[in-house]
Every structure is written in structure tokens, then in C-alpha cells.
Scaffold this motif. Structure first.
Motif, PDB file in Angstrom:
ATOM      1  N   THR A 189      -2.684   3.728   9.916  1.00 33.71           N
ATOM      2  CA  THR A 189      -2.127   2.519  10.524  1.00 33.71           C
ATOM      3  C   THR A 189      -2.814   1.266   9.983  1.00 33.71           C
ATOM      4  O   THR A 189      -2.169   0.263   9.676  1.00 33.71           O
ATOM      5  CB  THR A 189      -2.288   2.561  12.051  1.00 33.71           C
ATOM      6  N   ILE A 190      -4.134   1.355   9.848  1.00 33.50           N
ATOM      7  CA  ILE A 190      -4.903   0.193   9.386  1.00 33.50           C
ATOM      8  C   ILE A 190      -4.558  -0.133   7.932  1.00 33.50           C
ATOM      9  O   ILE A 190      -4.305  -1.293   7.584  1.00 33.50           O
ATOM     10  CB  ILE A 190      -6.409   0.455   9.546  1.00 33.50           C
ATOM     11  N   LEU A 191      -4.521   0.894   7.074  1.00 34.00           N
ATOM     12  CA  LEU A 191      -4.210   0.645   5.668  1.00 34.00           C
ATOM     13  C   LEU A 191      -2.774   0.164   5.482  1.00 34.00           C
ATOM     14  O   LEU A 191      -2.499  -0.711   4.665  1.00 34.00           O
ATOM     15  CB  LEU A 191      -4.436   1.920   4.847  1.00 34.00           C
ATOM     16  N   ALA A 192      -1.862   0.733   6.253  1.00 36.41           N
ATOM     17  CA  ALA A 192      -0.451   0.341   6.125  1.00 36.41           C
ATOM     18  C   ALA A 192      -0.236  -1.121   6.474  1.00 36.41           C
ATOM     19  O   ALA A 192       0.735  -1.737   6.023  1.00 36.41           O
ATOM     20  CB  ALA A 192       0.420   1.224   7.020  1.00 36.41           C
ATOM     21  N   SER A 219       4.143   0.233  -2.353  1.00 35.39           N
ATOM     22  CA  SER A 219       4.097   1.666  -2.016  1.00 35.39           C
ATOM     23  C   SER A 219       2.962   2.382  -2.735  1.00 35.39           C
ATOM     24  O   SER A 219       3.203   3.314  -3.507  1.00 35.39           O
ATOM     25  CB  SER A 219       5.436   2.326  -2.354  1.00 35.39           C
ATOM     26  N   PRO A 220       1.733   1.945  -2.520  1.00 37.83           N
ATOM     27  CA  PRO A 220       0.613   2.635  -3.168  1.00 37.83           C
ATOM     28  C   PRO A 220       0.254   3.923  -2.444  1.00 37.83           C
ATOM     29  O   PRO A 220       0.681   4.155  -1.306  1.00 37.83           O
ATOM     30  CB  PRO A 220      -0.523   1.614  -3.027  1.00 37.83           C
ATOM     31  N   ARG A 221      -0.530   4.758  -3.099  1.00 37.13           N
ATOM     32  CA  ARG A 221      -1.121   5.905  -2.426  1.00 37.13           C
ATOM     33  C   ARG A 221      -2.265   5.404  -1.566  1.00 37.13           C
ATOM     34  O   ARG A 221      -3.066   4.594  -2.007  1.00 37.13           O
ATOM     35  CB  ARG A 221      -1.632   6.919  -3.456  1.00 37.13           C
ATOM     36  N   LEU A 222      -2.349   5.908  -0.345  1.00 33.33           N
ATOM     37  CA  LEU A 222      -3.369   5.470   0.592  1.00 33.33           C
ATOM     38  C   LEU A 222      -4.469   6.519   0.694  1.00 33.33           C
ATOM     39  O   LEU A 222      -4.202   7.712   0.777  1.00 33.33           O
ATOM     40  CB  LEU A 222      -2.764   5.232   1.973  1.00 33.33           C
ATOM     41  N   VAL A 251       0.598  -2.304  -7.292  1.00 32.33           N
ATOM     42  CA  VAL A 251      -0.683  -1.600  -7.237  1.00 32.33           C
ATOM     43  C   VAL A 251      -0.450  -0.152  -6.815  1.00 32.33           C
ATOM     44  O   VAL A 251       0.323   0.123  -5.894  1.00 32.33           O
ATOM     45  CB  VAL A 251      -1.638  -2.306  -6.239  1.00 32.33           C
ATOM     46  N   ARG A 252      -1.121   0.783  -7.501  1.00 37.47           N
ATOM     47  CA  ARG A 252      -0.838   2.202  -7.277  1.00 37.47           C
ATOM     48  C   ARG A 252      -1.738   2.870  -6.249  1.00 37.47           C
ATOM     49  O   ARG A 252      -1.402   3.925  -5.721  1.00 37.47           O
ATOM     50  CB  ARG A 252      -0.935   2.962  -8.601  1.00 37.47           C
TER      51      ARG A 252
END
Length: 203
Positions: free
Chosen positions: A148-151, A167-170, A130-131
Motif C-alpha cells: 500500500t505504501i509503495l503503491a 507500473s514498476p516492480r515493487l 521506471v522499472r
């Protein structure tokens, strides 16, 4: 404050060499709602589901009575963070909720042995490629520690069988426009996409 939801918009076909899909076909647009993972109403349930050690691992700062604090939030769901410690606890609680929610949402691998050797089976969606990963909701728009939450949703060394994003863009929906853009996209998809690109905040 009550649930942690995960939406994946992807085919989820196997990307690993030799992975064989099993089970019912997964929907392109999939949503899971984790009713036991909420930052207020169900804060105590996060502790029960994850354990104190996992939450402490996300907590930046000295050890605290995590269970007591989570129960206090469940009993008083109108509580908003005020101090740095409040924000840090919300971040740790949210990261834990996202971690568990993505683990439940993403596919799982299983190795079985047949007459010709080991075979890797995929149950659920493969989200490893997923990108984009976008955080939507109160803790992303109003809290701290969105990165931190998204990671916490990403693939982890201690969960090698989960097909979580690698390794998507956050990004976060800081201005709370995601829902409105979804409605706009049914009539003017290009305009909605331009507005989203303008307002989504990379982290």
C-alpha cells in the motif's frame, strides 16, 4: 521517523510524444529529502501538508481523530506500533508521506499554447517508465502494508500532469542491506547485485 527521501536513478528523459524538457538538466542520480514528512518527528506536518481527507483515504478502518493522533506521535517520537490500529495508522501516514514525496520528486507536465498550437513541457524527471521501485527504511522493514505504501508513489488519475512511475516492480529492503550493498558495489558490483536480488522482497 524524521524525513521521507526519494532517490531516482534514471536519465528521466521525456517518454511522451512531443514532450519538450524545460529547466536545468536533472541529475542521473537524484535525491530529494522531505524534511516535513516524517512518521514520528514530523507526523503532524504530514497532516498539515496533505490534509485529513487524504490520510483517511489510505486508512483501512473506521474514522479516527487523525490530527490528534499525529500530534501525539510528534510529541512522542519513540512510539512504536503495538495494535492493529497502530499499524494501520502508520501505513496510512507512510502512504501519504510517500505520495507527497514522489509528487515533489517526479517531473511535472504543463501544456502551453503557441502559434502552432498546444505544446507539452516537462519540468523535472520523467519517471513514468521506471522499472523498479524499492522501499527502504523502518516502516518497510518493520511495519505492515508495504504494498500500500509503495503503491502510493505510482501515477494517479487525479494527478495526470505528474510523471510518476506507472507500473514498476515493487520490492522492499526487508533485511536493511541496501546501504551495505551500495558500499560493496564500489568494489564488487556483481556480488552486490546478486545479494540484492536474493534479499529484496517483492510485494
Amino acid at each position: 521517523g524524521a524525513t521521507t527521501d526519494v532517490h531516482s536513478i534514471a536519465k528521466g528523459d521525456p517518454t511522451g510524444a512531443g514532450w519538450i524538457p524545460r529547466g536545468l538538466p536533472e541529475p542521473y542520480a537524484k535525491r530529494t529529502v522531505e524534511g516535513d514528512l516524517g512518521l514520528r518527528w514530523n507526523a503532524a506536518s504530514i497532516v498539515e501538508a496533505a490534509g485529513v481527507a487524504k490520510i483517511q483515504g489510505y486508512l483501512q478502518g473506521p474514522a479516527i481523530d487523525i490530527a490528534a493522533r499525529a500530534h501525539a506521535l510528534s510529541a512522542n517520537p519513540e512510539t512504536v506500533p503495538v495494535s492493529d490500529g497502530d499499524y494501520a495508522f502508520d501505513t496510512a501516514l507512510a502512504a501519504t508521506a510517500v505520495d507527497l514525496a514522489m509528487e515533489r520528486h517526479a517531473g511535472q507536465l504543463e501544456t502551453v499554447y503557441g502559434t502552432s498550437g498546444p505544446v507539452t513541457l516537462l519540468y523535472g524527471k520523467d519517471l513514468s517508465s521506471v522499472r523498479h521501485l524499492i522501499g527502504v527504511g523502518g516502516v518497510f522493514a518493520r511495519g505492515r502494508g508495504a504494498g500500500t505504501i509503495l503503491a502510493a508513489a505510482l501515477t494517479k488519475p487525479d494527478a495526470p500532469l505528474s510523471t510518476r512511475p506507472k507500473s514498476p516492480r515493487l520490492a522492499i529492503d526487508k533485511d536493511y542491506i541496501f546501504c551495505a550493498m551500495g558500499l560493496l558495489a564500489t568494489h564488487a558490483p556483481r556480488v552486490a547485485l546478486r545479494l540484492m536480488k536474493r534479499h529484496l522482497q517483492p510485494v
